[in-house]
Design a protein around this motif. Structure first.
Motif, PDB file in Angstrom:
ATOM      1  N   ILE A  74      -0.851   0.759 -14.471  1.00  0.00           N
ATOM      2  CA  ILE A  74      -1.863   0.689 -12.882  1.00  0.00           C
ATOM      3  C   ILE A  74      -0.866  -0.741 -12.587  1.00  0.00           C
ATOM      4  CG2 ILE A  74      -3.895  -0.371 -12.327  1.00  0.00           C
ATOM      5  CD1 ILE A  74      -4.936   1.028 -14.683  1.00  0.00           C
ATOM      6  N   ASN A  75      -1.137  -0.604 -11.557  1.00  0.00           N
ATOM      7  CA  ASN A  75      -0.129  -2.054 -10.210  1.00  0.00           C
ATOM      8  C   ASN A  75      -1.349  -3.593 -10.144  1.00  0.00           C
ATOM      9  OD1 ASN A  75      -0.192  -3.662  -8.031  1.00  0.00           O
ATOM     10  ND2 ASN A  75       1.575  -2.244  -7.757  1.00  0.00           N
ATOM     11  N   LYS A  76      -0.684  -4.060 -10.880  1.00  0.00           N
ATOM     12  CA  LYS A  76      -1.949  -5.804 -10.165  1.00  0.00           C
ATOM     13  C   LYS A  76      -2.304  -6.404  -8.701  1.00  0.00           C
ATOM     14  CE  LYS A  76      -2.802  -5.373 -14.847  1.00  0.00           C
ATOM     15  NZ  LYS A  76      -3.648  -4.377 -15.236  1.00  0.00           N
ATOM     16  N   GLU A 130      -1.293  -5.620   0.737  1.00  0.00           N
ATOM     17  CA  GLU A 130      -0.004  -6.366   1.140  1.00  0.00           C
ATOM     18  C   GLU A 130       0.466  -6.505   0.285  1.00  0.00           C
ATOM     19  OE1 GLU A 130      -2.877  -6.418   4.441  1.00  0.00           O
ATOM     20  OE2 GLU A 130      -3.008  -7.299   2.395  1.00  0.00           O
ATOM     21  N   ASN A 131       0.099  -7.051  -1.372  1.00  0.00           N
ATOM     22  CA  ASN A 131       1.446  -7.564  -2.106  1.00  0.00           C
ATOM     23  C   ASN A 131       1.379  -5.761  -2.954  1.00  0.00           C
ATOM     24  OD1 ASN A 131       0.701 -10.094  -1.975  1.00  0.00           O
ATOM     25  ND2 ASN A 131      -1.026 -11.011  -3.340  1.00  0.00           N
ATOM     26  N   TYR A 132       0.349  -4.763  -2.609  1.00  0.00           N
ATOM     27  CA  TYR A 132       1.188  -3.382  -3.499  1.00  0.00           C
ATOM     28  C   TYR A 132       1.879  -3.219  -3.348  1.00  0.00           C
ATOM     29  CZ  TYR A 132       0.438   0.700  -4.883  1.00  0.00           C
ATOM     30  OH  TYR A 132       0.874   2.600  -5.582  1.00  0.00           O
ATOM     31  N   ILE A 133       2.498  -3.318  -1.311  1.00  0.00           N
ATOM     32  CA  ILE A 133       3.432  -2.580  -0.392  1.00  0.00           C
ATOM     33  C   ILE A 133       4.446  -3.948  -1.124  1.00  0.00           C
ATOM     34  CG2 ILE A 133       4.634  -2.344   1.133  1.00  0.00           C
ATOM     35  CD1 ILE A 133       1.730  -1.786   2.528  1.00  0.00           C
ATOM     36  N   LYS A 134       4.797  -5.049  -1.121  1.00  0.00           N
ATOM     37  CA  LYS A 134       5.528  -6.105  -1.342  1.00  0.00           C
ATOM     38  C   LYS A 134       6.170  -6.003  -2.900  1.00  0.00           C
ATOM     39  CE  LYS A 134       5.827 -11.103  -1.775  1.00  0.00           C
ATOM     40  NZ  LYS A 134       5.232 -11.970  -2.063  1.00  0.00           N
ATOM     41  N   ASN A 135       5.935  -5.391  -3.688  1.00  0.00           N
ATOM     42  CA  ASN A 135       6.055  -5.248  -5.548  1.00  0.00           C
ATOM     43  C   ASN A 135       6.687  -3.468  -5.636  1.00  0.00           C
ATOM     44  OD1 ASN A 135       5.347  -7.959  -5.433  1.00  0.00           O
ATOM     45  ND2 ASN A 135       3.269  -7.306  -6.095  1.00  0.00           N
ATOM     46  N   LEU A 136       6.829  -3.136  -4.399  1.00  0.00           N
ATOM     47  CA  LEU A 136       7.529  -1.605  -4.377  1.00  0.00           C
ATOM     48  C   LEU A 136       8.770  -2.056  -4.618  1.00  0.00           C
ATOM     49  CD1 LEU A 136       5.312   0.839  -2.120  1.00  0.00           C
ATOM     50  CD2 LEU A 136       4.950   0.455  -4.786  1.00  0.00           C
ATOM     51  N   PRO A 137       9.355  -0.685  -5.533  1.00  0.00           N
ATOM     52  CA  PRO A 137      11.003  -0.752  -5.330  1.00  0.00           C
ATOM     53  C   PRO A 137      11.037   0.016  -3.550  1.00  0.00           C
ATOM     54  CG  PRO A 137      10.050   1.086  -6.707  1.00  0.00           C
ATOM     55  CD  PRO A 137       9.175   0.166  -5.775  1.00  0.00           C
ATOM     56  N   ARG A 173      10.712   2.394  -2.088  1.00  0.00           N
ATOM     57  CA  ARG A 173       8.736   3.077  -1.542  1.00  0.00           C
ATOM     58  C   ARG A 173       8.583   2.524  -0.274  1.00  0.00           C
ATOM     59  NH1 ARG A 173       7.344   6.018  -5.630  1.00  0.00           N
ATOM     60  NH2 ARG A 173       8.672   7.941  -6.062  1.00  0.00           N
ATOM     61  N   LYS A 174       9.032   1.381   0.272  1.00  0.00           N
ATOM     62  CA  LYS A 174       8.046   0.585   0.725  1.00  0.00           C
ATOM     63  C   LYS A 174       8.055   0.933   2.874  1.00  0.00           C
ATOM     64  CE  LYS A 174       9.402  -4.275  -0.977  1.00  0.00           C
ATOM     65  NZ  LYS A 174      10.289  -4.975  -0.950  1.00  0.00           N
ATOM     66  N   THR A 175       8.417   0.935   2.973  1.00  0.00           N
ATOM     67  CA  THR A 175       8.719   2.204   4.555  1.00  0.00           C
ATOM     68  C   THR A 175       7.690   3.337   3.905  1.00  0.00           C
ATOM     69  OG1 THR A 175      10.474   1.497   5.287  1.00  0.00           O
ATOM     70  CG2 THR A 175       9.816   3.048   5.763  1.00  0.00           C
ATOM     71  N   PRO A 176       8.126   4.172   2.736  1.00  0.00           N
ATOM     72  CA  PRO A 176       6.905   5.863   3.460  1.00  0.00           C
ATOM     73  C   PRO A 176       5.374   5.188   3.554  1.00  0.00           C
ATOM     74  CG  PRO A 176       8.629   5.619   1.812  1.00  0.00           C
ATOM     75  CD  PRO A 176       8.847   4.300   1.915  1.00  0.00           C
ATOM     76  N   ILE A 177       5.466   4.329   1.628  1.00  0.00           N
ATOM     77  CA  ILE A 177       4.123   3.454   2.039  1.00  0.00           C
ATOM     78  C   ILE A 177       3.257   3.152   3.130  1.00  0.00           C
ATOM     79  CG2 ILE A 177       2.901   2.322   0.146  1.00  0.00           C
ATOM     80  CD1 ILE A 177       2.761   4.699  -1.080  1.00  0.00           C
ATOM     81  N   GLY A 231      -5.691   0.254  -9.091  1.00  0.00           N
ATOM     82  CA  GLY A 231      -4.177   0.227  -9.114  1.00  0.00           C
ATOM     83  C   GLY A 231      -4.085   0.243  -7.828  1.00  0.00           C
ATOM     84  N   MET A 232      -4.485   1.173  -7.177  1.00  0.00           N
ATOM     85  CA  MET A 232      -3.544   1.724  -5.783  1.00  0.00           C
ATOM     86  C   MET A 232      -4.931   1.236  -4.395  1.00  0.00           C
ATOM     87  SD  MET A 232      -3.342   5.893  -7.418  1.00  0.00           S
ATOM     88  CE  MET A 232      -5.816   5.706  -7.766  1.00  0.00           C
ATOM     89  N   ILE A 233      -3.853   1.451  -3.086  1.00  0.00           N
ATOM     90  CA  ILE A 233      -4.446   0.872  -2.389  1.00  0.00           C
ATOM     91  C   ILE A 233      -5.625   2.782  -1.775  1.00  0.00           C
ATOM     92  CG2 ILE A 233      -4.389   1.119   0.799  1.00  0.00           C
ATOM     93  CD1 ILE A 233      -1.067   0.412   0.027  1.00  0.00           C
TER      94      ILE A 233
END
Length: 150
Positions: free
Chosen positions: A2-4, A9-16, A19-23, A45-47
């Motif tokens: 689970i993403n913490k 914005e932080n969820y996306i910032k911490n992605l590989p 994955r940042k652009t499609p998410i 743990g998701m948007i």
């Protein structure tokens, strides 16, 4: 795992990076088409996009302390997932979506009960997702949700 992250914005910032652009784009499509009354949050743990307690005080039946979930998006190990709770509770909406999917994607629909999986991030049907998101208001979702509990 689970993403913490505490914010989308932080969820996306911490992605590989891949994955940042499609998410980000999926999130923006949802925000652009989401009917008034839903609220963006971090959920499981998701948007997430939920019916807030001020609109539906009973919350989610498995944990009334949580608002009623409607949509979640997540970067999973092998795919990007869109969880649309309303599609499970509304058979005409499910039928419409499955019929439309082939017109918007060159790949076969990969879907569970509420989970739509996108393994090819270059072929996410953003326009179709936007239309899907716009088809159910919070009031309609609450009514459909209540009917699933009966």
């Amino acid at each position: 795992m689970i993403n913490k992250a505490e914010t989308p914005e932080n969820y996306i910032k911490n992605l590989p990076e891949k994955r940042k652009t499609p998410i980000s784009k999926l999130r923006q499509v949802i925000l652009d088409h989401l009917p008034t009354g839903f609220q963006e949050t971090m959920s499981y743990g998701m948007i997430g996009y939920v019916v807030p307690h001020k609109t539906y005080p009973r919350g989610y039946h498995t944990n009334p302390n949580l608002p009623l979930p409607f949509i979640n998006i997540a970067s999973q190990k092998n795919h990007i997932a869109l969880y649309h709770y309303g599609i499970y509770a509304n058979e005409p909406l499910l039928n419409w979506f499955t019929a439309q999917y082939a017109k918007h994607s060159k790949y076969k629909l990969d879907m569970g009960r509420i989970c739509i999986r996108f393994k090819k991030t270059d072929d996410i049907p953003y326009a179709l997702i936007g239309e899907l998101v716009s088809k159910m208001t919070p009031e309609q979702w609450i009514e459909a949700y209540k009917n699933t509990l009966r």
